[in-house]
Design an enzyme around this catalytic site. Structure first.
Site, mmCIF file in Angstrom:
data_model
loop_
_atom_site.group_PDB
_atom_site.id
_atom_site.type_symbol
_atom_site.label_atom_id
_atom_site.label_comp_id
_atom_site.label_asym_id
_atom_site.label_seq_id
_atom_site.Cartn_x
_atom_site.Cartn_y
_atom_site.Cartn_z
ATOM 1 N N TYR A 59 -51.796 71.545 16.703
ATOM 2 C CA TYR A 59 -50.785 70.498 16.763
ATOM 3 C C TYR A 59 -49.387 71.048 16.977
ATOM 4 C CZ TYR A 59 -54.853 68.337 14.724
ATOM 5 O OH TYR A 59 -56.131 67.946 14.496
ATOM 6 N N TYR A 83 -59.278 58.848 11.140
ATOM 7 C CA TYR A 83 -59.220 60.076 11.936
ATOM 8 C C TYR A 83 -60.646 60.569 12.162
ATOM 9 C CZ TYR A 83 -58.534 64.814 13.518
ATOM 10 O OH TYR A 83 -58.596 65.954 14.267
ATOM 11 N N ASP A 89 -68.563 58.783 9.199
ATOM 12 C CA ASP A 89 -68.026 60.113 9.448
ATOM 13 C C ASP A 89 -67.689 60.717 8.087
ATOM 14 O OD1 ASP A 89 -66.475 62.319 9.930
ATOM 15 O OD2 ASP A 89 -65.218 61.381 11.454
ATOM 16 N N LYS A 104 -66.898 70.412 8.346
ATOM 17 C CA LYS A 104 -65.953 71.008 7.397
ATOM 18 C C LYS A 104 -66.629 71.833 6.280
ATOM 19 C CE LYS A 104 -61.726 68.794 8.488
ATOM 20 N NZ LYS A 104 -61.497 67.528 9.187
HETATM 21 C C1 LIG Z 1 -61.702 67.156 10.567
HETATM 22 C C2 LIG Z 1 -62.382 65.891 10.877
HETATM 23 C C3 LIG Z 1 -63.021 65.696 12.114
HETATM 24 C C4 LIG Z 1 -63.000 66.725 13.221
HETATM 25 O O1 LIG Z 1 -63.656 67.906 12.879
HETATM 26 P P1 LIG Z 1 -63.307 69.262 13.685
HETATM 27 O O2 LIG Z 1 -64.270 70.259 13.134
HETATM 28 O O3 LIG Z 1 -61.876 69.570 13.375
HETATM 29 O O4 LIG Z 1 -63.519 68.976 15.128
HETATM 30 C C5 LIG Z 1 -63.662 64.494 12.314
HETATM 31 N N1 LIG Z 1 -63.698 63.540 11.362
HETATM 32 C C6 LIG Z 1 -63.103 63.706 10.168
HETATM 33 C C7 LIG Z 1 -63.207 62.628 9.145
HETATM 34 C C8 LIG Z 1 -62.410 64.870 9.881
HETATM 35 O O5 LIG Z 1 -61.795 65.013 8.700
#
Ligand SMILES: *Cc1c(COP(=O)(O)O)cnc(C)c1O
Length: 434
Positions: free
Chosen positions: A22, A154, A255, A284
């Site tokens: 970023y 996000y 997600d 993550k």
């Molecule tokens: C970090 C994140 C992503 C993206 O994951 P990356 O490994 O950075 O591509 C997608 N969804 C959520 C909820 C996130 O916190």
């Protein structure tokens, strides 16, 4: 061995050539140079604000739940490295991937039975979207190709995930009109414990009903919206989404890339609502922060639907799919998590964050203080002065990475009570200075 480079030289080269998240090129704020990390501490190559060691308040963006340089994870990586670090996944398979996938199926909601291993969270969301669109295409409903989400979310930085990030004030606002146009519900009313607002539940039902014939899926972050604004909502809305999706033939995607593996106090945030999605994304903390790996899980109904279609395959296959090194570490990380009373550790950190962040509510310029599980957030009534806030946190011996109007922490689960208190002091200092 190559000649080692000194800190000055490294930082000069970094500024000249290295693009950071970023950021512009060249970067404006100089990054801190980390020499090594162990437990909950980052060791700096050069002292900053008089500190050569910082307590990590970020878990490297939610991922390092067991802290750094963990002997169990190191052993898993080393052991796998000596067998093979990678082989292609097309036509070949291996124990680390099979073991990991079986474990993910065992610990996630029961209907999720099939797992696609991806190499980052954003890619796992791309795969989830492809699964949903292809499912409806296979069933003879190709018009169902839009997504519905609520504002303030996000889901990553690649194209489809960007299209379901918060469309206003977020990082991807620039791309309105270029991204696929999705359907946005209002931001969920705040508060994990707040009683569900019937008017908001009706808003969700109405919107899903109205767009049902063009919707492939609803995609949301359950319970905690992370990088879109660090806000919490009632799990009841997840039940509303599940019912409305079932009633209108729309798939439901959770997600859990940020919320998975205990961060909110439940192993998966879906557990707060006892709701099972049709598709779930993990990432993550999946590898305990060691390597990049993500997973897209789906139900047998979704898998069967895709496999009955005119193109009866899921046309996706990253080069490093199922990377054995990452899979072995992920399997060891989950085993390590489940071998201890992780829920108690998260509760302990939650109590520490509640006590330690309470004083921030009295500070001028602070709009809200909120804590859920091992997540603590101080929201200001203005944009954070990043440089001043970071300097204040580092001066207090803690690594934080504020954004927008938010100063927040999600420490590793091994963070001791004294270290949690220190992180809270640093958050308060950052809120005062930022
Ligand atoms: C970090 C994140 C992503 C993206 O994951 P990356 O490994 O950075 O591509 C997608 N969804 C959520 C909820 C996130 O916190």
């Amino acid at each position: 061995m190559p000649e080692p480079l000194g800190p000055r030289e490294l930082l000069a080269l970094d500024r000249q050539h290295v693009w950071h998240p970023y950021g512009p090129m060249p970067g404006t704020a100089a990054p801190l140079l980390v020499e090594s990390a162990s437990g909950v501490r980052l060791r700096l190559a050069e002292p900053a604000e008089g500190r050569d060691e910082l307590v990590d308040g970020m878990s490297s963006w939610w991922s390092a739940v067991h802290g750094y340089n963990h002997p169990v994870l190191n052993d898993a990586a080393r052991g796998q490295l000596e067998r093979m670090s990678h082989v292609m996944f097309g036509g070949l398979t291996h124990e680390p991937a099979v073991r990991l996938v079986k474990r993910l199926v065992d610990i996630t909601p029961e209907p999720l039975q099939h797992v696609f291993l991806a190499d980052s969270g954003s890619v796992s969301v791309e795969v989830a979207v492809k699964m949903c669109l292809q499912y409806w295409r296979s069933l003879g409903k190709p018009r169902k190709q839009r997504l519905l989400t609520w504002r303030g979310g996000y889901h990553g930085d690649t194209w489809q995930p960007m299209s379901v990030c918060d469309p206003d004030g977020g990082m991807h606002e620039l791309w309105q009109g270029v991204l696929p146009r999705q359907v946005f519900a209002d931001t969920p009313p705040p508060g994990f414990d707040a009683p569900a607002d019937p008017a908001y539940a009706d808003h969700l039902r109405e919107l899903i009903g109205r767009h049902a014939d063009e919707l492939a899926a609803v995609i949301v972050e359950p319970v905690v919206q992370g990088a879109g604004g660090m806000s919490f909502h009632s799990p009841e809305y997840l039940r509303v989404l599940r019912e409305a999706c079932d009633a209108h033939d729309v798939l439901l995607v959770f997600d859990e890339i940020a919320t998975g593996f205990g961060r909110t106090g439940a192993l998966f945030a879906a557990g707060h609502a006892a709701v099972a999605p049709d598709v779930m994304c993990l990432g993550k903390a999946l590898t305990g922060g060691y390597l990049t790996l993500a997973a897209t899980l789906c139900t047998t109904a979704v898998a069967d639907g895709i496999s009955r279609g005119e193109l009866p395959v899921l046309a996706h296959g990253p080069t490093f799919m199922g990377n054995p090194l990452a899979a072995a570490v992920a399997d060891a990380s989950i085993e390590l998590l489940l071998s201890q009373d992780w829920a108690q550790e998260v509760k302990r950190i939650e109590a520490g964050l509640r006590a330690g962040l309470a004083p921030a509510a009295e500070l001028p310029g602070v709009r809200d203080v909120r804590v859920l599980g091992a997540i603590g957030v101080v929201q200001l009534d203005h944009a954070v002065d990043m440089a001043a806030a970071t300097r204040a946190a580092v001066g207090a011996g803690v690594w934080l990475r504020p954004f927008r109007d938010l100063i927040y922490t999600m420490p590793p689960y091994i963070t001791g009570d004294d270290e949690v208190a220190r992180i809270c002091d640093a958050v308060c200092a950052a809120a005062r200075e930022g």
